[in-house]
Design an enzyme around this catalytic site. Structure first.
Site, PDB file in Angstrom:
ATOM      1  N   GLY A   1       0.846  -1.137   0.173  1.00 18.44           N
ATOM      2  CA  GLY A   1      -0.021  -0.057   0.012  1.00 18.44           C
ATOM      3  C   GLY A   1       0.811   1.227   0.094  1.00 18.44           C
ATOM      4  CB  ALA A   2       4.431   1.738  -1.222  1.00 16.46           C
ATOM      5  CB  ALA A   3       0.811   4.618  -4.040  1.00 21.88           C
TER       6      ALA A   3
ATOM      7  CG  ASP B   1      -5.878   0.242  19.100  1.00 17.67           C
ATOM      8  OD1 ASP B   1      -6.435   1.065  18.511  1.00 17.67           O
ATOM      9  OD2 ASP B   1      -5.488  -0.882  18.591  1.00 17.67           O
TER      10      ASP B   1
ATOM     11  CG  ASP C   1      -0.280   0.780  -4.075  1.00 20.73           C
ATOM     12  OD1 ASP C   1      -1.416   0.183  -4.215  1.00 20.73           O
ATOM     13  OD2 ASP C   1       0.134   1.604  -3.153  1.00 20.73           O
TER      14      ASP C   1
ATOM     15  CG  HIS D   1      -6.861  -2.137  15.407  1.00 20.25           C
ATOM     16  ND1 HIS D   1      -6.399  -1.185  16.138  1.00 20.25           N
ATOM     17  CD2 HIS D   1      -6.875  -1.549  13.911  1.00 20.25           C
ATOM     18  CE1 HIS D   1      -6.393  -0.119  15.460  1.00 20.25           C
ATOM     19  NE2 HIS D   1      -6.750  -0.267  14.180  1.00 20.25           N
TER      20      HIS D   1
END
Length: 328
Positions: free
Chosen positions: A11-13, A159, A42, A187
């Site tokens: 998800g680097a972008a 958290d 990505d 989470h």
């Protein structure tokens, strides 16, 4: 200077990675003498944006960064990596059922698990940031059988950081004085932020803050903080999530101070009566890159009731996710 290690960010972008990549490349995670090769994964439609991120990384002129590899190919991204920040995931959209979200993420984390299994170092440290993080970590591990389950973790450090900040603000003290708050469970909005074992300025938090707050507003504020950020910012937590991801891997890499523990989503071994083989957030201590669940902490009936709720949710998520896995 040591030999470069390879680190992947998926998800680097995206927004979280944009903050995270700076922290990693600046030496704040793996150390100021550890050279790095960053591989950035990505999806194909994001390659243009990712190229801009690569330009910026080059323009930062980081002394530790020897190479940056942008790619849409998991085989390239995960090759020989020592650490993996799995940030990319399918976000929950309005009206989306949890089972639909899990189904979409099974597809993503099956591919990434298989790529880790086939291409990464066998001692790779994997952190899943993308939600639902706990169950995504479980899925990823399921598809990487040659890598120890203990090497797959989910991020609940954000958290914990939020919980520490709430207590520090309430007491008017520096956040560095607040220690050993715990996040138990998922989470999600069922997590249990626990101050019963925490200290502030060397004293038990329970001696300094009223129980009525610790069992009500404190819990709900931490549980719903992500939603509050979205409501205010119109986008999800990015800077704070990146900081927490860096904190998580830094402590895993370098260890925790004696007497200090941190929250990590890890595969349950049955500690505290939690069913085995779900990814559950526990307090852990870390030494020699190995985490160990802190044992012997007291949980009162209120805490137990909260752990039961989050455990139930995680078992339901696991069942739904495994049904999708078995159907593929």
């Amino acid at each position: 200077m040591s030999e470069p290690i390879r680190v992947v960010v998926t998800g680097a972008a995206g927004q979280i990675a944009y903050s995270l990549l700076y922290i990693i490349a600046n030496g704040e995670v793996f150390g100021k003498d550890q050279k790095l090769v960053l591989t950035l994964l990505d999806i194909p439609p994001m390659m243009g944006v990712l190229e801009g991120v690569v330009m910026e990384l080059h323009d930062c002129a980081f002394p530790l960064l020897t190479e940056v590899i942008p790619t849409a190919d998991p085989a390239v991204a995960f090759k020989d990596v020592s650490a993996a920040f799995l940030v990319g995931a399918m976000p929950r959209r309005e009206g989306m059922e949890r089972k639909d979200l899990l189904s979409a993420n099974v597809k993503i984390f099956k591919v990434q698990g298989e790529a880790l299994n086939n291409h990464a170092k066998k001692d790779v440290k994997v952190l899943v940031v993308g939600n639902p993080a706990n169950t995504n970590a479980l899925i990823c591990s399921h598809f990487a059988p040659s890598i120890p389950k203990e090497n797959f973790t989910a991020m609940t450090r954000l958290d914990q950081n939020r919980a520490r900040a709430q207590i520090a603000q309430r007491l008017g003290t520096d956040i560095s004085n607040v220690k050993n708050l715990i996040i138990w469970g998922n989470h999600s909005a069922t997590q249990y932020p626990d101050a019963a074992n925490g200290t502030a300025n060397g004293k038990p938090v329970t001696d300094l803050v009223e129980a009525s707050y610790l069992q009500s507003d404190f819990v709900t504020t931490v549980q719903k903080r992500g939603a509050a950020v979205i409501a205010a910012r119109k986008m999800s937590s990015a800077m704070s999530a990146a900081k927490a991801a860096a904190d998580h891997i830094r402590d895993w890499w370098h260890g925790t101070e004696s007497g200090r523990f941190v929250s990590m989503g890890v595969v349950s071994d049955g500690s505290y009566g939690i069913p085995k083989d779900i990814v559950f957030s526990f307090p852990v201590e870390i030494k020699n890159k190995q985490w160990k669940i802190v044992q012997g902490l007291k949980l009162d009936s209120f805490a137990r009731s909260k752990l039961d709720i989050t455990t139930k949710e995680l078992l339901e998520e696991k069942e739904e996710a495994m049904a999708v896995c078995n159907g593929n």
